[in-house]
Design an enzyme around this catalytic site. Structure first.
Site, PDB file in Angstrom:
ATOM      1  N   TYR A   1      -2.486 -49.366   4.100  1.00 46.93           N
ATOM      2  CA  TYR A   1      -3.419 -48.213   3.614  1.00 46.93           C
ATOM      3  C   TYR A   1      -3.700 -48.564   2.104  1.00 46.93           C
ATOM      4  CZ  TYR A   1       0.570 -46.938   0.429  1.00 46.93           C
ATOM      5  OH  TYR A   1       1.209 -47.094  -0.321  1.00 46.93           O
TER       6      TYR A   1
ATOM      7  N   LYS B   1      -0.229 -53.791   0.551  1.00 48.99           N
ATOM      8  CA  LYS B   1      -0.273 -52.232   0.355  1.00 48.99           C
ATOM      9  C   LYS B   1       0.309 -51.635   2.352  1.00 48.99           C
ATOM     10  CE  LYS B   1      -1.834 -48.887  -1.536  1.00 48.99           C
ATOM     11  NZ  LYS B   1      -0.758 -48.187  -2.896  1.00 48.99           N
TER      12      LYS B   1
ATOM     13  N   GLU C   1       8.845 -52.324  -9.693  1.00 54.31           N
ATOM     14  CA  GLU C   1       8.514 -51.495  -9.560  1.00 54.31           C
ATOM     15  C   GLU C   1       8.734 -50.460  -9.486  1.00 54.31           C
ATOM     16  OE1 GLU C   1       5.471 -51.836  -7.408  1.00 54.31           O
ATOM     17  OE2 GLU C   1       6.778 -52.394  -5.922  1.00 54.31           O
TER      18      GLU C   1
ATOM     19  N   LEU D   1       3.353 -54.290  -5.883  1.00 59.29           N
ATOM     20  CA  LEU D   1       2.265 -54.059  -5.642  1.00 59.29           C
ATOM     21  C   LEU D   1       1.215 -54.293  -7.073  1.00 59.29           C
ATOM     22  CD1 LEU D   1       0.231 -53.455  -3.160  1.00 59.29           C
ATOM     23  CD2 LEU D   1       0.300 -51.284  -3.934  1.00 59.29           C
TER      24      LEU D   1
END
Ligand SMILES: Cc1ncc(COP(=O)(O)O)c(C=O)c1O
Length: 281
Positions: free
Chosen positions: A34, A148, A180, A204
């Protein structure tokens, strides 16, 4: 807007009527990718970079890209145009498609393409001015966080940990090093220098990652990408989050421990101003 028009496999349809078969591999396996693209004053922000990341994600999991970049832009434009807000957050998803259940890739399957949009709400002035609280946990996700993917269970559990602790985000550490947050990249500042974990398979690469690198170069902030031990995060002068919806946001506590002065710092303020200027450009 109650029931906005969305795009699903070639059709514009009200969200409430958009349906996919239960054998869609996105539903069965989380087998899809996505993107989330912000739009300000009806102009997509960093669209080219978002498209490049979508194409990388698709290639990484072997889903043939169903559209050229130009076609993607047209489809996104259609969904955005049907929405009254000038500032939107556009969500698009591609799954491997519908097939008899079986883990390996099916033959001759057509990807499912879905695009929807919502008004974008920037973080509140209060969050920006006072900073936000975060919590931390061990990063339990897989080793391809650079894709992602819609398989977001690890991120969902991390976000829930934040929600249960009235925190804005959960900052994750893998083997003692910063990775993250559940849905944002994390930055630290020490002695005026901005640092973030390297762009590798463990995070990411946010579209804001590249943007913040550019903003640093333009505003004279030194930036270093390197592995950051947990203790350096807690000893930082400033900690920041970045994402399409959070923009750049200052963190003032982690697990109840104060970061730096306990107030948003000068590097945050400089980056925030540069970010707003980039949005308006
Ligand atoms: C896990 C994760 N890391 C980082 C980001 C930041 O990416 P971007 O700057 O493209 O919004 C996101 C965005 O949602 C995310 O989900």
């Amino acid at each position: 807007m109650q029931d906005p028009l969305v795009y699903l496999n070639g059709e514009m349809t009200p969200l409430s009527e958009a349906k996919i078969p239960v054998l869609d591999r996105g539903f069965i396996f989380g087998d899809g990718v996505y993107e989330v693209v912000p739009m300000y004053a009806r102009k997509l922000f960093r669209a080219r970079q978002h498209m490049a990341r979508l194409f990388r994600s698709l290639a990484a999991i072997g889903i043939p890209n169903p559209h050229s970049e130009e076609e993607w832009m047209t489809l996104i434009g259609k969904v955005a145009q049907a929405h009254p807000s000038d500032d939107q957050l556009i969500y698009l998803q591609v799954t491997r498609g519908v097939a008899k259940r079986g883990h390996a890739f099916p033959q001759e399957v057509k990807p499912t393409v879905f695009i929807m949009t919502n008004p974008i709400t920037p973080p509140s002035a209060q969050a920006r001015e006072n900073g936000v609280a975060c919590v931390s946990m061990e990063d339990k996700r897989w080793l391809r966080c650079d894709i992602k993917s819609t398989s977001l269970l690890g991120n969902v559990l991390a976000a829930q940990h934040a929600a249960e602790n009235s925190a804005t985000e959960t900052i994750q550490f893998r083997d003692g090093f910063l990775s993250e947050a559940s849905a944002s990249n994390v930055w630290i500042v020490k002695d005026g220098k901005l640092m973030a974990p390297p762009k590798d398979n463990l995070i990411l690469e946010g579209i804001r990652y590249g943007l913040i690198e550019e903003l640093c170069a333009a505003s004279g902030i030194t930036f270093e990408a390197r592995r950051i031990p947990r203790k350096e995060v807690f000893a930082a002068d400033e900690v920041l989050l970045s994402s399409a919806s959070k923009e750049v946001l200052p963190v003032v506590t982690i697990d109840g421990k104060t970061i730096g002065s306990g107030k948003p710092g000068p590097v945050f303020r400089k980056l925030y101003a540069a970010y707003q200027a980039a949005k308006a450009a």
